[in-house]
Design a protein around this motif. Structure first.
Motif, short mmCIF file in Angstrom:
data_model
loop_
_atom_site.label_atom_id
_atom_site.label_comp_id
_atom_site.label_asym_id
_atom_site.label_seq_id
_atom_site.Cartn_x
_atom_site.Cartn_y
_atom_site.Cartn_z
N ALA A 46 -18.32 -26.89 -2.75
CA ALA A 46 -17.10 -26.14 -2.08
C ALA A 46 -17.40 -25.53 -1.09
CB ALA A 46 -16.24 -25.17 -3.34
N GLY A 47 -18.83 -25.16 -1.00
CA GLY A 47 -19.18 -24.24 0.17
C GLY A 47 -19.21 -25.63 1.36
N LEU A 48 -19.73 -26.66 1.19
CA LEU A 48 -19.82 -27.78 2.12
C LEU A 48 -18.42 -28.17 2.88
CD1 LEU A 48 -21.91 -29.53 3.47
CD2 LEU A 48 -21.55 -31.18 1.52
N TYR A 49 -17.37 -27.99 1.84
CA TYR A 49 -15.84 -28.39 2.40
C TYR A 49 -15.08 -27.21 2.54
CZ TYR A 49 -16.75 -33.41 1.80
OH TYR A 49 -17.24 -34.85 1.71
N HIS A 50 -15.55 -26.09 2.50
CA HIS A 50 -14.75 -24.75 2.55
C HIS A 50 -13.58 -24.78 3.54
CE1 HIS A 50 -17.67 -22.97 5.09
NE2 HIS A 50 -16.77 -22.23 5.51
N ALA A 51 -13.85 -25.35 4.47
CA ALA A 51 -12.63 -25.52 5.86
C ALA A 51 -12.04 -26.63 5.88
CB ALA A 51 -13.43 -25.15 6.93
N ALA A 52 -11.98 -27.66 4.94
CA ALA A 52 -11.37 -28.83 4.88
C ALA A 52 -9.90 -28.79 5.45
CB ALA A 52 -11.68 -29.64 3.70
N TYR A 53 -9.46 -27.81 4.95
CA TYR A 53 -7.79 -27.94 5.37
C TYR A 53 -7.48 -26.80 6.01
CZ TYR A 53 -8.16 -30.02 0.56
OH TYR A 53 -8.16 -31.07 -0.26
N GLY A 54 -8.46 -26.18 6.89
CA GLY A 54 -8.43 -25.15 7.65
C GLY A 54 -8.38 -23.78 6.97
N THR A 55 -8.49 -22.45 7.59
CA THR A 55 -8.73 -21.31 6.95
C THR A 55 -7.59 -20.29 7.55
OG1 THR A 55 -10.67 -20.33 7.97
CG2 THR A 55 -10.98 -21.86 6.16
N ALA A 56 -7.61 -19.10 7.33
CA ALA A 56 -6.95 -17.97 8.10
C ALA A 56 -7.70 -17.81 9.14
CB ALA A 56 -6.76 -16.77 7.14
N MET A 73 -11.46 -36.93 -5.28
CA MET A 73 -12.39 -37.98 -5.63
C MET A 73 -13.58 -38.09 -5.06
SD MET A 73 -10.42 -40.15 -7.47
CE MET A 73 -10.88 -41.58 -7.07
N ILE A 74 -13.97 -37.30 -3.79
CA ILE A 74 -15.23 -37.03 -3.19
C ILE A 74 -16.17 -36.10 -3.83
CG2 ILE A 74 -16.45 -36.62 -0.96
CD1 ILE A 74 -14.16 -37.81 0.32
N ILE A 75 -15.40 -34.90 -4.06
CA ILE A 75 -16.27 -33.76 -4.48
C ILE A 75 -16.06 -33.19 -6.11
CG2 ILE A 75 -16.22 -33.00 -2.00
CD1 ILE A 75 -14.67 -30.71 -2.56
N GLY A 76 -15.00 -33.90 -6.76
CA GLY A 76 -14.76 -33.41 -7.97
C GLY A 76 -13.26 -32.46 -7.80
N GLU A 77 -12.76 -32.55 -8.84
CA GLU A 77 -11.45 -31.93 -9.00
C GLU A 77 -11.65 -29.97 -9.08
OE1 GLU A 77 -8.89 -32.93 -12.01
OE2 GLU A 77 -8.85 -35.08 -11.54
N ALA A 78 -12.77 -29.64 -9.76
CA ALA A 78 -13.05 -28.09 -9.67
C ALA A 78 -13.50 -27.74 -8.32
CB ALA A 78 -14.23 -28.01 -10.69
N ALA A 79 -14.22 -28.47 -7.67
CA ALA A 79 -14.70 -28.08 -6.22
C ALA A 79 -13.54 -28.37 -5.23
CB ALA A 79 -15.81 -28.98 -5.96
N GLU A 80 -12.69 -29.30 -5.13
CA GLU A 80 -11.68 -29.30 -4.58
C GLU A 80 -10.56 -28.13 -4.62
OE1 GLU A 80 -7.86 -29.96 -2.73
OE2 GLU A 80 -7.87 -29.78 -5.08
N ALA A 81 -10.39 -27.91 -5.96
CA ALA A 81 -9.38 -26.74 -6.49
C ALA A 81 -9.83 -25.19 -5.61
CB ALA A 81 -9.28 -26.56 -7.93
N LEU A 82 -11.34 -25.18 -5.74
CA LEU A 82 -11.80 -23.85 -5.07
C LEU A 82 -11.73 -24.24 -3.60
CD1 LEU A 82 -13.36 -21.28 -5.11
CD2 LEU A 82 -15.37 -22.43 -5.53
N VAL A 83 -11.90 -25.17 -3.04
CA VAL A 83 -11.66 -25.56 -1.39
C VAL A 83 -10.22 -25.17 -1.09
CG1 VAL A 83 -11.59 -27.28 0.34
CG2 VAL A 83 -13.56 -27.18 -1.23
N TYR A 84 -9.19 -25.58 -2.00
CA TYR A 84 -8.12 -25.27 -1.58
C TYR A 84 -7.63 -23.92 -1.73
CZ TYR A 84 -3.03 -25.07 -1.67
OH TYR A 84 -1.51 -24.63 -1.31
N LEU A 85 -8.32 -23.05 -2.72
CA LEU A 85 -7.96 -21.57 -2.91
C LEU A 85 -8.41 -21.03 -1.88
CD1 LEU A 85 -7.16 -19.61 -5.18
CD2 LEU A 85 -9.72 -19.56 -5.54
N TYR A 86 -9.59 -21.38 -1.09
CA TYR A 86 -10.23 -20.77 0.04
C TYR A 86 -9.61 -20.85 1.15
CZ TYR A 86 -13.76 -18.76 2.79
OH TYR A 86 -14.35 -18.07 3.89
N CYS A 87 -9.24 -22.24 1.47
CA CYS A 87 -8.21 -22.55 2.64
C CYS A 87 -6.92 -21.95 2.47
CB CYS A 87 -8.28 -23.97 2.70
SG CYS A 87 -9.73 -24.77 3.11
#
Length: 186
Positions: A46-56, A73-87
């Protein structure tokens, strides 16, 4: 982790400029900080992808929100959910709540949808850890960033401390020690 990093590069992260260079360098360093704290693989990815969708704080996005399932599919559902939450975090709404939350739940506001919901402990802990790692990477890379935002970050991280690992707490306190407010005698 190498496969996810190569996928990140393929998504064009190296093409984006960030505060102190390329976005991909920032993302990789954020992941390295999390690894040094002993974070699990989900949080590290998630840290590696944490800005995938942009951030504030970083409006450009590498990937459209319509591609969330591809990222999962690339990073797993749990990591993607955290990335989305962060972004998706509306920082102006969420961050101030940490300093006054005490026993009240943090009401998370999704900046993409406007949806509000209470942040669970299972969400708050990795979210806070990722927040500290992201901002500390910038502090480590730029003295001017540190001087401009250090006091504000120290205060935010102090409020987040109940949700942080001991290593994350020690890292921000060491990096931002000059911004610690001395306790006033009674």
């Amino acid at each position: 982790m190498d496969r996810q990093f190569e996928q990140l590069r393929a998504l064009g992260a190296g093409d984006f400029q960030h505060l102190n260079g390329s976005l991909i360098a920032h993302l990789k360093e954020t992941e390295s900080i999390l690894a040094s704290w002993g974070a699990d693989e989900t949080l590290r990815v998630a840290g590696l992808y944490h800005a995938a969708y942009g951030t504030a704080g970083f409006q450009e996005n590498m990937v459209s929100l319509t591609r969330r399932s591809e990222i999962a599919m690339i990073i797993g559902e749990a990591a993607e959910a955290l990335v989305y939450l962060y972004c998706s975090c509306d920082r102006d709404s969420v961050f101030p709540q940490f300093s006054c939350s005490q026993d009240k739940p943090i009401v998370f506001k999704d900046r993409f949808t406007g949806t509000r919901f209470p942040l669970t402990d299972e969400q708050a802990k990795p979210f806070c850890e990722l927040t500290v790692a992201n901002e500390l990477e910038l502090v480590y890379a730029s003295e001017s960033f540190k001087q401009q935002y250090g006091a504000e970050l120290f205060s935010l991280f102090e409020a987040m401390t109940p949700n942080l690992s001991d290593k994350a707490t020690a890292a921000y306190r060491a990096a931002l020690a000059e911004f610690a407010v001395p306790l006033q005698p009674d």
